[in-house]
Write a protein that holds these residues in place. Structure first.
Motif, PDB file in Angstrom:
ATOM      1  N   LEU A   1      41.238  41.621  47.012  1.00 52.68           N
ATOM      2  CA  LEU A   1      40.998  42.679  47.951  1.00 52.68           C
ATOM      3  C   LEU A   1      40.563  42.349  49.294  1.00 52.68           C
ATOM      4  O   LEU A   1      40.054  41.077  49.557  1.00 52.68           O
ATOM      5  N   VAL A   2      40.861  42.999  50.226  1.00 46.73           N
ATOM      6  CA  VAL A   2      40.643  42.476  51.670  1.00 46.73           C
ATOM      7  C   VAL A   2      40.310  43.810  52.345  1.00 46.73           C
ATOM      8  O   VAL A   2      40.937  44.818  52.326  1.00 46.73           O
TER       9      VAL A   2
ATOM     10  N   VAL B   1      38.830  39.355  41.831  1.00 40.33           N
ATOM     11  CA  VAL B   1      38.116  40.562  41.488  1.00 40.33           C
ATOM     12  C   VAL B   1      37.963  41.087  40.142  1.00 40.33           C
ATOM     13  O   VAL B   1      39.178  41.449  39.861  1.00 40.33           O
ATOM     14  N   PRO B   2      37.016  41.187  39.546  1.00 40.80           N
ATOM     15  CA  PRO B   2      36.897  42.118  38.304  1.00 40.80           C
ATOM     16  C   PRO B   2      37.533  43.348  38.412  1.00 40.80           C
ATOM     17  O   PRO B   2      37.425  44.018  39.286  1.00 40.80           O
ATOM     18  N   GLU B   3      38.358  43.601  37.248  1.00 35.55           N
ATOM     19  CA  GLU B   3      38.902  45.065  37.195  1.00 35.55           C
ATOM     20  C   GLU B   3      37.823  46.149  37.703  1.00 35.55           C
ATOM     21  O   GLU B   3      38.372  47.085  38.348  1.00 35.55           O
ATOM     22  N   ALA B   4      36.908  46.113  37.306  1.00 41.80           N
ATOM     23  CA  ALA B   4      35.862  47.253  37.407  1.00 41.80           C
ATOM     24  C   ALA B   4      35.557  47.418  38.984  1.00 41.80           C
ATOM     25  O   ALA B   4      35.502  48.481  39.492  1.00 41.80           O
ATOM     26  N   MET B   5      35.552  46.372  39.562  1.00 40.69           N
ATOM     27  CA  MET B   5      35.323  46.453  41.175  1.00 40.69           C
ATOM     28  C   MET B   5      36.594  46.741  41.918  1.00 40.69           C
ATOM     29  O   MET B   5      36.536  46.889  43.103  1.00 40.69           O
ATOM     30  N   ARG B   6      37.699  46.745  41.215  1.00 43.65           N
ATOM     31  CA  ARG B   6      39.267  46.970  41.909  1.00 43.65           C
ATOM     32  C   ARG B   6      39.231  48.684  41.733  1.00 43.65           C
ATOM     33  O   ARG B   6      40.144  49.228  42.596  1.00 43.65           O
ATOM     34  N   ARG B   7      38.635  49.263  41.027  1.00 38.85           N
ATOM     35  CA  ARG B   7      38.728  50.732  40.796  1.00 38.85           C
ATOM     36  C   ARG B   7      38.407  51.314  42.386  1.00 38.85           C
ATOM     37  O   ARG B   7      37.570  50.909  43.029  1.00 38.85           O
ATOM     38  N   PRO B   8      39.263  52.541  42.428  1.00 37.95           N
ATOM     39  CA  PRO B   8      39.240  53.153  43.769  1.00 37.95           C
ATOM     40  C   PRO B   8      37.800  53.752  44.100  1.00 37.95           C
ATOM     41  O   PRO B   8      37.154  53.428  45.258  1.00 37.95           O
TER      42      PRO B   8
ATOM     43  N   ALA C   1      35.612  52.321  47.266  1.00 38.79           N
ATOM     44  CA  ALA C   1      34.719  53.458  48.111  1.00 38.79           C
ATOM     45  C   ALA C   1      33.326  53.134  48.266  1.00 38.79           C
ATOM     46  O   ALA C   1      32.786  53.114  49.267  1.00 38.79           O
ATOM     47  N   GLY C   2      32.832  52.433  47.291  1.00 42.20           N
ATOM     48  CA  GLY C   2      31.380  52.115  47.310  1.00 42.20           C
ATOM     49  C   GLY C   2      31.188  51.024  48.361  1.00 42.20           C
ATOM     50  O   GLY C   2      30.264  51.081  49.047  1.00 42.20           O
TER      51      GLY C   2
END
Length: 146
Positions: free
Chosen positions: A6-7, A113-120, A124-125
């Motif tokens: 993620l960037v 990045v773990p999958e949970a942290m890649r969720r929209p 957004a958080g």
């Protein structure tokens, strides 16, 4: 960019040295670290600002708490800061680039990045924490430390 990278990029209306201070001092980090609705008490933050030093934050919210534990891998004041989180293998690199006119571009690149942290909703958080940093910098630029 890979699927697990993620960037984030944001331009702040603040000098690079001030942005650096906010990203590296517990008393400043406590003002914005974590998504909106989460607090990060200053006594839950550890910053040993050197390669191999600890970086820890305790974020507390309505559904419990989360401790981020990392090790700094690179510290180049005031332009580059990197750490790795051993529990997940996630590697975060923040670069600070002067843009003139008292503005600083911050680019945060996260790899593994773990999958949970890649969720929209997680992304957004994360963006709300950058909003909180922007608000804090604005207050500091105005001379109001409340």
């Amino acid at each position: 960019m890979s699927d697990d990278e993620l960037v984030y990029e944001r331009v702040f209306h603040a000098p690079r040295e001030l942005v650096w201070r906010c990203l590296t001092q517990p008393t400043e980090l406590a003002h914005f670290w974590g998504p909106r609705g989460i607090v990060t008490p200053v006594d839950g933050i550890v910053v040993e600002l050197r390669p191999g030093g600890r970086f820890e934050t305790l974020m507390v919210g309505p559904h419990g708490s989360y401790r981020m534990v990392a090790t700094f891998t690179e510290v180049v004041p005031p332009e580059r800061l990197a750490w790795v989180e051993p529990s997940t293998g996630m590697h975060t690199v923040s670069t600070l680039d002067e843009r003139g006119g008292g503005r600083t571009a911050v680019v945060i690149t996260q790899r593994h990045v773990p999958e949970a942290m890649r969720r929209p909703e997680a992304r957004a958080g994360f963006l709300t924490s950058l909003d909180k940093l922007d608000e804090h910098l604005h207050l500091l630029m105005q001379g109001d430390r409340s």
